[in-house]
Design a protein around this motif. Sequence first.
Motif: not given
Lengths: 230, 230
Positions: A53, A60-61, A64, A67, A77-78, A81, A84-85, A92, A206
């Motif tokens: 976690x 993630x920080x 960001x 970005x 950029x992709x 992003x 992040x996903x 999870x 992708x």
Amino acid sequence: MREVFQAELKQVGEELVEIATLVHKALTEARQAFLEADLETAQEVIAGDARIDFMQNELDERSIDILALQSPVASDLRMIVGALRMSSSLERMGDLARHLAQDARRRYPEPVLPQQLEETFRRMFDLDLQIIQGVIQILETRDMSVADDIYTQKGEVNALHQEVFNALGSDSWDSPVSTAVDVTLSARYLERIGDHGVSVARKVAYLVTGEWTPSATMDRPTGHGHISAN
Amino acid sequence: MREVFQAELKQVGEELVEIATLVHKALTEARQAFLEADLETAQEVIAGDARIDFMQNELDERSIDILALQSPVASDLRMIVGALRMSSSLERMGDLARHLAQDARRRYPEPVLPQQLEETFRRMFDLDLQIIQGVIQILETRDMSVADDIYTQKGEVNALHQEVFNALGSDSWDSPVSTAVDVTLSARYLERIGDHGVSVARKVAYLVTGEWTPSATMDRPTGHGHISAN
């Protein structure tokens, strides 16, 4: 500036690999805890989840910040992003490994499973571990030839998940309701781990190919309900 | 340029509300399908989920375009990243509503639940619907006074989830294993819908206040396992 940026992107990729490696370790240990009623290992998985976690938050920080400071466009950029996903899926998966360890801890010193389902679950664990190994390889190499293996492995997980429901619905099922509840949920956890693995693989695909593989059924939960009413 | 950007941000917010409203509708109908064994309504939920998925994709693509073209920083950047995450939670809530409708369809014309659990599930559905209503309100108004209600409602969902496990573990449980499986998974779906609602509320709170409410137990699944071994 550009060099700094490339180094930052590289680091994001490396951290995804690091998190995926921790998830692999967590599920390896959860497998041991769950199948062998090993309390000590269960505790390690449960305690270790906080690290996954934490690393997800860090990643993630950092993403960001990239970005904000670099304003990447197009594929860069992709990629951010996407990271992040992916980190969210990996986090999870770690939660789900923790749930499996919690099952083992709660039933200890009894095993979670009735003997008749041990082999089915062992194979689900092994397939999920292969899926995560494949995800790590894809993240490291961007070699998408592994992706098909992952999709095949997920298909096998789904078939085993169905086998579990068949066992629960068969006349020979003679375990208590509490066991049926545990079996139902832990089979679902293993199925969801596979779903998230496929989801990460598809996101990398992708990024690499620019084409979304519309395997709509692939990373969608199959739901349940394959026991006919009786 | 700045005005265009503000209009784009506003539109992202409006689309989140639109998706959340569709999720509310899906769960309202899933409740009807699930509790009343209403096949037609179940079909509508199942068919309607594609629209939620589509809207999530649209919103995500729009968000990525904004990141690419406007290079937002600070709170605007966090708002866009937050929107990407919230849309993912909302989409997942739609999936879970679909699962509940699929349960209803599979058991039709029989009800999914034994009569003794109808009231417990009705209350879980109603609390989840209140949570989504609260999420919509927060997204529309940024008024965080609703957040506490949402956290309280999630606590009540958890308590009802526990009640379901107590019923499954009680001596008076006399339904078949297939019913226990359905009850176990559908209770979990309802619990996860609440988790995702809390997660969205916390993300908005973070955007508004800049402070992360570290209610670590709040949007983490409680797992299961409250049936003592027997």
